[in-house]
Design an enzyme around this catalytic site. Structure first.
Site, PDB file in Angstrom:
ATOM      1  N   HIS A 100       0.811  -1.223   0.000  1.00 61.38           N
ATOM      2  CA  HIS A 100       0.000   0.000   0.000  1.00 61.38           C
ATOM      3  C   HIS A 100       0.847   1.278   0.000  1.00 61.38           C
ATOM      4  O   HIS A 100       0.318   2.367  -0.192  1.00 61.38           O
ATOM      5  CB  HIS A 100      -0.981   0.004   1.193  1.00 61.38           C
ATOM      6  CG  HIS A 100      -0.377   0.335   2.516  1.00 61.38           C
ATOM      7  ND1 HIS A 100      -0.065  -0.613   3.462  1.00 61.38           N
ATOM      8  CD2 HIS A 100      -0.034   1.523   3.084  1.00 61.38           C
ATOM      9  CE1 HIS A 100       0.433  -0.039   4.538  1.00 61.38           C
ATOM     10  NE2 HIS A 100       0.462   1.274   4.328  1.00 61.38           N
ATOM     11  N   ASP A 131      -0.081  -7.500   1.457  1.00 63.06           N
ATOM     12  CA  ASP A 131       0.389  -6.120   1.628  1.00 63.06           C
ATOM     13  C   ASP A 131       1.916  -6.048   1.647  1.00 63.06           C
ATOM     14  O   ASP A 131       2.505  -5.287   2.408  1.00 63.06           O
ATOM     15  CB  ASP A 131      -0.184  -5.491   2.899  1.00 63.06           C
ATOM     16  CG  ASP A 131      -0.036  -3.968   2.913  1.00 63.06           C
ATOM     17  OD1 ASP A 131       0.125  -3.385   1.833  1.00 63.06           O
ATOM     18  OD2 ASP A 131      -0.048  -3.376   4.010  1.00 63.06           O
ATOM     19  N   GLY A 211       3.359   6.992   7.717  1.00 66.48           N
ATOM     20  CA  GLY A 211       4.717   7.125   7.200  1.00 66.48           C
ATOM     21  C   GLY A 211       5.642   6.031   7.692  1.00 66.48           C
ATOM     22  O   GLY A 211       6.698   5.778   7.108  1.00 66.48           O
ATOM     23  N   ASN A 212       5.264   5.353   8.800  1.00 65.93           N
ATOM     24  CA  ASN A 212       6.031   4.210   9.289  1.00 65.93           C
ATOM     25  C   ASN A 212       5.813   2.957   8.450  1.00 65.93           C
ATOM     26  O   ASN A 212       6.589   2.004   8.544  1.00 65.93           O
ATOM     27  CB  ASN A 212       5.648   3.872  10.737  1.00 65.93           C
ATOM     28  CG  ASN A 212       6.434   4.650  11.762  1.00 65.93           C
ATOM     29  OD1 ASN A 212       5.941   5.627  12.302  1.00 65.93           O
ATOM     30  ND2 ASN A 212       7.665   4.227  12.038  1.00 65.93           N
ATOM     31  N   SER A 213       4.748   2.942   7.657  1.00 64.98           N
ATOM     32  CA  SER A 213       4.401   1.743   6.895  1.00 64.98           C
ATOM     33  C   SER A 213       5.573   1.264   6.050  1.00 64.98           C
ATOM     34  O   SER A 213       6.202   2.048   5.337  1.00 64.98           O
ATOM     35  CB  SER A 213       3.209   2.028   5.976  1.00 64.98           C
ATOM     36  OG  SER A 213       2.031   2.207   6.707  1.00 64.98           O
TER      37      SER A 213
END
Length: 256
Positions: A100, A131, A211-213
């Site tokens: 994502h 994901d 933003g950590n994804s």
């Protein structure tokens, strides 16, 4: 005789008082020193893990993004720019991140810890149902990857360290514990949607934000136990804005 008895009793009291007073001081001092040493050891371990791991963590920018809605009947979504995190897991320049973070992007930009930027990034493969996405950058020299752990051995209560780029604050380090395992958060998707089908999340209270994804969730050995992928809002909906409610979720590295 009576005076001798009183003097002896007085002397005994003085000796006992002196013993407890002076024997107590070095014991407390020793305990204090020992406590500080334990804290320093824990602190140094976190510092060491962050210093070793940061060079392998990358900042990812996805530009001109077009995505399907969560369901087949919802409209497409368009974004000028989305930001996330990834990490080098092979020395040749292969990067793991979330699907994502990069799906639907016309351009993917990767920036390393030394500010070296790559604009010709290959999307090697991606899988919406887990994901997960793999990127490749062309390097003139090999990088040191972050080692991968056996996430099946992870236990609730263990320390964890998250590294990522929340709110474009690059290389933010947060710590916490494993709060739970085997979490499933999203309903089964309809055939036309891109919702995640395979869910076995590690839950953590380490601070994870937008933003950590795609960033690594590490154990105390500096090994990746999972990829940070999701947070939850207080209303139990997936958090897509700058909202955090104390629960982050990572995809176990064994599933990856």
């Amino acid at each position: 005789m009576k005076n001798n008895y009183i003097f002896g009793l007085f002397l005994l009291i003085v000796l006992m008082f002196s013993f407890f007073t002076y024997s107590d001081r070095p014991l407390n001092a020793a305990n204090s020193t020992s406590d500080i040493q334990i804290l320093e050891s824990i602190e140094n371990a976190f510092v060491s893990i962050a210093e070793r791991s940061k060079p392998a963590v990358v900042s990812i920018t996805a530009r001109n993004v077009t995505r399907k809605g969560f369901h087949s009947w919802t409209p497409e979504q368009k974004f000028d720019e989305l930001n996330g995190t990834g990490f080098i897991f092979r020395k040749e320049g292969y990067i793991l991140t979330n699907d994502h973070v990069v799906s639907g992007a016309k351009q993917i930009i990767v920036r390393l810890f030394n500010n070296q930027e790559f604009r010709d990034v290959q999307l090697v493969g991606s899988d919406p149902s887990t994901d997960i996405a793999v990127l490749k950058i062309d390097l003139t020299e090999e990088l040191v990857p972050i080692p991968l752990a056996d996430s099946d051995r992870v236990k609730v209560g263990q320390f964890v360290i998250a590294i990522g780029n929340p709110f474009q604050l690059d290389y933010t380090v947060t710590t916490g514990i494993v709060s739970g395992k085997g979490r499933a958060l999203l309903p089964e998707s309809d055939p036309g949607s891109d919702l995640i089908r395979y869910q076995d999340y590690i839950q953590t209270d380490a601070w994870i934000n937008k933003g950590n994804s795609g960033g690594p969730l590490l154990n105390i050995y500096g090994e990746v136990i999972g990829i940070n992928a999701m947070i939850r809002r207080a209303d139990d909906a997936p958090a897509t804005e700058a909202v955090r409610a104390g629960a982050g979720f990572a995809i176990p590295i064994n599933l990856v």
